[in-house]
Design an enzyme around this catalytic site. Structure first.
Site, PDB file in Angstrom:
ATOM      1  N   GLY A 122       3.032  -1.155   4.241  1.00 24.55           N
ATOM      2  CA  GLY A 122       3.049   0.270   3.923  1.00 24.55           C
ATOM      3  C   GLY A 122       4.460   0.732   3.604  1.00 24.55           C
ATOM      4  O   GLY A 122       4.984   0.509   2.511  1.00 24.55           O
ATOM      5  N   GLY A 123       5.118   1.366   4.577  1.00 21.14           N
ATOM      6  CA  GLY A 123       6.421   1.993   4.358  1.00 21.14           C
ATOM      7  C   GLY A 123       7.448   1.108   3.682  1.00 21.14           C
ATOM      8  O   GLY A 123       8.158   1.553   2.764  1.00 21.14           O
ATOM      9  N   GLU A 172      -6.621   4.629   7.879  1.00 20.55           N
ATOM     10  CA  GLU A 172      -6.438   6.070   7.631  1.00 20.55           C
ATOM     11  C   GLU A 172      -7.706   6.673   7.030  1.00 20.55           C
ATOM     12  O   GLU A 172      -8.046   7.823   7.312  1.00 20.55           O
ATOM     13  CB  GLU A 172      -5.205   6.275   6.721  1.00 20.55           C
ATOM     14  CG  GLU A 172      -3.921   6.070   7.515  1.00 20.55           C
ATOM     15  CD  GLU A 172      -2.767   5.470   6.738  1.00 20.55           C
ATOM     16  OE1 GLU A 172      -2.781   5.536   5.494  1.00 20.55           O
ATOM     17  OE2 GLU A 172      -1.856   4.929   7.386  1.00 20.55           O
ATOM     18  N   ASN A 194       0.866  -1.191   0.000  1.00 22.49           N
ATOM     19  CA  ASN A 194       0.000   0.000   0.000  1.00 22.49           C
ATOM     20  C   ASN A 194       0.897   1.233   0.000  1.00 22.49           C
ATOM     21  O   ASN A 194       1.527   1.541   1.001  1.00 22.49           O
ATOM     22  CB  ASN A 194      -0.898  -0.024   1.241  1.00 22.49           C
ATOM     23  CG  ASN A 194      -1.729   1.241   1.375  1.00 22.49           C
ATOM     24  OD1 ASN A 194      -1.801   2.060   0.437  1.00 22.49           O
ATOM     25  ND2 ASN A 194      -2.345   1.419   2.527  1.00 22.49           N
ATOM     26  N   TRP A 195       0.918   1.927  -1.128  1.00 19.23           N
ATOM     27  CA  TRP A 195       1.826   3.076  -1.262  1.00 19.23           C
ATOM     28  C   TRP A 195       1.288   4.331  -0.591  1.00 19.23           C
ATOM     29  O   TRP A 195       1.991   5.328  -0.500  1.00 19.23           O
ATOM     30  CB  TRP A 195       2.085   3.374  -2.726  1.00 19.23           C
ATOM     31  CG  TRP A 195       2.799   2.290  -3.473  1.00 19.23           C
ATOM     32  CD1 TRP A 195       3.226   1.074  -2.986  1.00 19.23           C
ATOM     33  CD2 TRP A 195       3.176   2.316  -4.854  1.00 19.23           C
ATOM     34  NE1 TRP A 195       3.838   0.365  -3.975  1.00 19.23           N
ATOM     35  CE2 TRP A 195       3.827   1.090  -5.131  1.00 19.23           C
ATOM     36  CE3 TRP A 195       3.025   3.247  -5.888  1.00 19.23           C
ATOM     37  CZ2 TRP A 195       4.328   0.795  -6.400  1.00 19.23           C
ATOM     38  CZ3 TRP A 195       3.520   2.946  -7.152  1.00 19.23           C
ATOM     39  CH2 TRP A 195       4.165   1.731  -7.394  1.00 19.23           C
TER      40      TRP A 195
HETATM   41  P1  13P Z   1       3.269   0.391   7.632  1.00 18.76           P
HETATM   42  O1  13P Z   1       3.751  -0.896   7.019  1.00 18.76           O
HETATM   43  O2  13P Z   1       4.001   1.601   7.136  1.00 18.76           O
HETATM   44  O3  13P Z   1       3.177   0.287   9.112  1.00 18.76           O
HETATM   45  O4  13P Z   1       1.759   0.602   7.109  1.00 18.76           O
HETATM   46  C1  13P Z   1       0.853  -0.433   7.224  1.00 18.76           C
HETATM   47  C2  13P Z   1      -0.358  -0.084   6.430  1.00 18.76           C
HETATM   48  O5  13P Z   1      -1.118   0.795   6.797  1.00 18.76           O
HETATM   49  C3  13P Z   1      -0.592  -0.827   5.176  1.00 18.76           C
HETATM   50  O6  13P Z   1      -1.870  -0.573   4.691  1.00 18.76           O
END
Ligand code: 13P
Length: 236
Positions: free
Chosen positions: A217-218, A92, A6-7
Site C-alpha cells: 500500500g503506502g 477496506e 495498491n494505490w
Molecule cells: P500498507 O502497505 O500501507 O500497510 O497497505 C497494505 C494494503 O492494504 C495493500 O493492499
C-alpha cells in the site's frame, strides 16, 4: 514472485502518468510487477505502461456486466481499458463497504470469466488474532473462495492481516509463513503478503517458502520505494 502496488484512493490521472513514467525507467529487478490505481487513473496508467511488462489492475469490479449499480464498474469495462486484472475483497472494502465472502466470490467469478486475473484478499483483524481465531478466519475466507470459484491459473490470494495495514506493524516472517501455509492448505494458489511492506522488510518477508510476493500500500506510492521493494524481492 509478484509485487503489486495498491494505490487505494491516491493519484489522479496526471500523478498516475507521472508515476508510471518514473516506474518505466526504474530498476525493478526480475519480479513481476503490477500497479492498482483508482478507476479514474487506469487509462493513464495503461497508456503510460504500454509496451512494458508492468501490468495494470483495478481495485475491485462488480459481478454484473451492466446495470443499475451506481458507483460500480464491471469486468468488461476494465477489459476495454486494457486492464489486466483486479483486486477483490480488500479488507477496506470488507470493513467499510459491506464486502462479504459471498460478494468476493461473485466478483472473482465475474472477473475471471472476462479474462481478468484476480488478487483476492483475506486476513484477520487484531481482535480476531488476539482471540486465537486467525486460522478459523482464514479457513472461512479462503474456504468460501475455494468452494465458489472453479480451478484456474488466474487466481492469486493476498494475506493481509488487518492490524498490519497502514500501521507500520508488519507481521513477522514466521507469522506470514504460518498464515500463508494455512491459506494454501485450503486453496493451492500463489499467496502475496500485504501489511506495512517496506523496502527494509521486503526481502525477509518474500524469502519465506510460502510467500509468493507482496501487496504493497503506502510504500507503493513513491517510485523509488516501490522499485526498491521490487529489487529486494528479486533476490529471494
Ligand atoms: P500498507 O502497505 O500501507 O500497510 O497497505 C497494505 C494494503 O492494504 C495493500 O493492499
Amino acid at each position: 514472485m509478484l509485487i503489486a502496488g495498491n494505490w487505494k484512493m491516491f493519484k489522479g490521472p496526471e500523478e498516475a502518468a507521472d508515476f508510471c513514467r518514473g516506474l518505466r525507467e526504474a530498476d525493478i529487478g526480475t519480479v513481476d510487477v503490477v500497479v492498482c490505481p483508482p478507476y479514474v487513473s487506469l487509462a493513464a496508467a495503461v497508456q503510460t505502461l504500454s509496451m512494458t511488462e508492468i501490468g495494470v489492475f483495478g481495485q475491485s469490479c462488480h459481478w454484473e456486466e451492466t446495470g443499475a449499480f451506481t458507483g460500480e464498474v464491471s469486468a468488461p469495462m476494465l477489459r476495454e481499458l486494457g486492464v489486466y486484472g483486479t483486486l477483490v475483497g480488500h479488507s477496506e472494502r470488507r470493513q467499510l463497504f459491506g464486502e462479504t465472502d459471498e460478494t468476493v466470490v461473485l466478483r472473482t467469478n465475474a472477473a475471471l470469466a472476462r479474462g481478468l486475473q484476480v488478487i483476492a484478499c483475506v486476513g484477520e483483524t487484531a481482535s480476531e488474532r488476539e482471540a486465537g481465531q486467525t486460522e478459523a478466519v482464514l479457513r472461512r475466507q479462503v474456504g468460501a473462495i475455494a468452494a465458489g470459484v472453479a480451478e484456474t491459473d488466474d487466481l492469486i490470494l493476498a494475506y493481509e492481516p488487518v492490524w498490519a495495514i497502514g500501521t507500520g506493524k508488519t507481521a513477522t516472517p514466521e507469522m506470514a509463513q504460518e498464515a500463508h501455509a494455512i491459506c494454501k492448505s485450503v486453496l493451492d494458489v500463489p499467496v502475496l503478503y500485504g501489511g506495512s511492506v517496506k523496502p527494509d522488510n521486503a526481502a525477509e518477508l518474500s524469502s519465506q517458502p510460502d510467500v509468493d510476493g507482496a501487496l504493497v500500500g503506502g510504500a507503493s506510492l513513491d517510485v523509488e520505494s516501490f522499485a526498491t521493494i521490487c529489487r529486494e524481492a528479486s533476490h529471494s
